[in-house]
Design a protein around this motif. Structure first.
Motif, PDB file in Angstrom:
ATOM      1  N   SER A  56       0.817  -1.318   0.166  1.00 39.37           N
ATOM      2  CA  SER A  56       0.036   0.311  -0.104  1.00 39.37           C
ATOM      3  C   SER A  56       1.020   1.298  -0.030  1.00 39.37           C
ATOM      4  O   SER A  56       0.233   2.299  -0.110  1.00 39.37           O
ATOM      5  N   GLN A  57       2.075   1.155   0.153  1.00 41.04           N
ATOM      6  CA  GLN A  57       3.046   2.281  -0.045  1.00 41.04           C
ATOM      7  C   GLN A  57       3.930   2.364  -0.887  1.00 41.04           C
ATOM      8  O   GLN A  57       4.978   2.988  -0.965  1.00 41.04           O
ATOM      9  N   THR A  60       2.725   8.888   4.437  1.00 38.40           N
ATOM     10  CA  THR A  60       1.466   9.075   5.043  1.00 38.40           C
ATOM     11  C   THR A  60       0.431   8.061   4.473  1.00 38.40           C
ATOM     12  O   THR A  60      -0.643   8.100   5.107  1.00 38.40           O
ATOM     13  N   PRO A 108      -1.789   4.679   4.420  1.00 41.90           N
ATOM     14  CA  PRO A 108      -2.054   4.050   5.569  1.00 41.90           C
ATOM     15  C   PRO A 108      -1.390   2.695   5.497  1.00 41.90           C
ATOM     16  O   PRO A 108      -1.257   1.999   4.257  1.00 41.90           O
ATOM     17  N   SER A 109      -0.685   2.058   6.399  1.00 43.72           N
ATOM     18  CA  SER A 109       0.179   0.937   6.388  1.00 43.72           C
ATOM     19  C   SER A 109      -0.740  -0.381   6.374  1.00 43.72           C
ATOM     20  O   SER A 109      -1.652  -0.100   6.839  1.00 43.72           O
ATOM     21  N   THR A 155      -3.782  -2.174   9.358  1.00 47.28           N
ATOM     22  CA  THR A 155      -4.428  -0.925  10.201  1.00 47.28           C
ATOM     23  C   THR A 155      -5.785  -0.831   9.609  1.00 47.28           C
ATOM     24  O   THR A 155      -6.140  -1.317   8.356  1.00 47.28           O
ATOM     25  N   ASP A 205      -7.044   1.626   8.422  1.00 46.24           N
ATOM     26  CA  ASP A 205      -7.308   2.459   7.297  1.00 46.24           C
ATOM     27  C   ASP A 205      -6.580   1.966   5.992  1.00 46.24           C
ATOM     28  O   ASP A 205      -6.544   2.948   4.979  1.00 46.24           O
ATOM     29  N   PHE A 206      -6.046   0.743   6.054  1.00 43.05           N
ATOM     30  CA  PHE A 206      -5.406   0.188   4.736  1.00 43.05           C
ATOM     31  C   PHE A 206      -6.051   0.075   3.436  1.00 43.05           C
ATOM     32  O   PHE A 206      -7.643  -0.045   3.575  1.00 43.05           O
ATOM     33  N   TYR A 207      -5.432   0.761   2.450  1.00 45.02           N
ATOM     34  CA  TYR A 207      -6.350   0.866   1.142  1.00 45.02           C
ATOM     35  C   TYR A 207      -5.480   0.604  -0.004  1.00 45.02           C
ATOM     36  O   TYR A 207      -4.432   0.766   0.201  1.00 45.02           O
TER      37      TYR A 207
END
Length: 435
Positions: free
Chosen positions: A202-203, A398, A400-401, A404, A406-408
């Protein structure tokens, strides 16, 4: 000699041309499947299941593989599904793996297919969420199964599709995950020659693939330390052997394991205490304090060094205060280092570069997270790489990791994963077993 050389060059040209053609076919088929892959992912995301509980998930996977004419085994390592696709031509056996379990996380992302599922986990009611992207892994591998089964007649070997439960671990007292699948023979009958796997990230921007030869993700052992002293009234500490004070000294001293014992210029390591429990009342010095933590390392030698020094520091520090310390490491789980076979990575790197574009395939530093894909790599050569899942305009700092609420994920990156796994399989088969 000249004729032989010309023949060899001609054969090489034909082989390269055939591989280029197969990549074009794969790309076209993957693009056509994109809406279906996203639909699968959204369904799995809305209906997540924890490790060893993936009954609905496994049922959908098995039914789909059967519809493609793939031989299917179910109930492997509790809820795992294995599909075997035998190509029309002889060749090596390639395994492809996707993990299928979710996490005990309550989702906060505002999407139409957000998870509302709740369940019991280790005696607590928890939300359940695909907060690590395993829903995308399942959908990507189902797309790969679709494409490769459509090419069955020209397939030079056999493909094993491994849909693995419980990568995130199981409740205490249960067995599961890659280690259990290996024990139950998933790499045998037929024997696997190489294994490939991916993990969405996600990052990392969509369209990118990141990889590392050798140790790419850390080996991990969890840790429990039980410090026993002598209880007393909090007003009379001289009557006690205070396990709280001893534990504080142990935690402080453990920081020297990485800073003073590990050669960090060669490999990183981590010693983290995440839980400390002791006492029932403000004015009672307890008899016992319990600590739990995690240890990370990138070589077998560093594993021995880290665990050995943790045990020595904990027991000797406790002894110096007149207390005792019992150290269990590993305590309940242990994953080896996720180690990408160096020769195989070098051989298959051009495939990843041809699939994503050379500029989009990036070498990454080692990651101190852990993966039980490592159990497969202990038995057969394997490559585990990362697939971009962050919107292109996102900020890695920033975003979301994983793990969590808020993971997206940006779903537009999924087809690249399909193409990469298909092309790795086809190119490895084209090279031939043992070449």
């Amino acid at each position: 000699m000249k004729k032989l050389l010309l023949f060899g060059l001609s054969f090489l040209s034909i082989a390269v041309s055939a591989q280029t053609t197969s990549k074009a076919v794969v790309s076209k088929k993957a693009d056509a499947l994109e809406k279906q892959i996203i639909a699968w992912r959204r369904d799995f995301h809305e209906h997540p299941e924890l490790g060893n509980r993936e009954v609905r998930t496994a049922g959908i996977i098995a039914a789909y593989l059967k519809s493609l004419g793939i031989e299917v085994q179910t109930g492997v390592a509790t809820t795992g599904v294995v599909g075997i696709l035998k190509g029309g031509k002889p060749g090596p056996v390639v395994a492809l793996r996707a993990d299928i379990d979710a996490l005990p996380v309550t989702e906060r992302v505002d999407i139409p297919f957000a998870s509302k599922v709740k369940t019991q986990y280790n005696g607590q009611e928890v939300g359940v969420m695909h907060a690590c992207g395993h829903d995308s892994h399942i959908s990507i591998l189902m797309g790969v199964a679709n494409i490769l089964s459509s090419m069955k007649a020209d397939l030079r070997g056999t493909v094993k599709f491994i849909f693995q439960p419980a990568e995130e671990g199981v409740p205490l007292g249960e067995k599961g995950g890659a280690e259990e699948m290996v024990k139950q023979g998933v790499l045998e009958n037929p024997k696997v020659d190489a294994i490939f796997g991916l993990h969405i990230n996600s990052q990392t921007p969509v369209g990118k693939i990141v990889y590392r030869p050798g140790g790419t993700m850390a080996g991990v052992s969890d840790l429990q330390i039980i410090v026993k002293g002598r209880s007393a009234h909090g007003a009379y500490p001289w009557s006690s052997i205070d396990p709280v004070v001893v534990s504080a000294q142990i935690i402080s001293s453990l920081q020297s394991v990485v800073s003073r014992n590990v050669n960090v210029t060669e490999n990183p390591a981590v010693v983290t205490i995440g839980v400390i429990q002791g006492g029932t009342r403000f004015n009672i010095i307890p008899e016992t304090v319990k600590m739990q933590g995690t240890l990370r390392y990138f070589t077998a030698d560093d594993e021995k060094l880290v665990i050995g020094n943790v045990k020595r520091i904990a027991t000797k520090t406790a002894e110096a205060y007149g207390a005792t310390a019992e150290v269990l490491a590993p305590y309940s789980n242990h994953y080896p280092v996720t180690f990408n076979d160096v020769a195989l990575t070098e051989k298959m790197l051009p495939t990843l570069q041809a699939t994503a574009g050379r500029e989009n395939v990036l070498l990454r530093p080692p990651v101190t997270g852990a993966e039980d894909f490592s159990f497969y790599q202990q038995k057969v050569p394997g490559i585990f790489f990362f697939l971009g899942g962050m919107p292109k305009d996102g900020n890695p700092i920033t975003a979301p990791s994983h793990h969590t609420p808020d993971f997206y994920l940006d779903e537009s990156g999924f087809t690249l994963g399909v193409k990469a796994l298909c092309n790795l399989t086809l190119d490895y088969m084209a090279m031939g077993k043992g070449k």
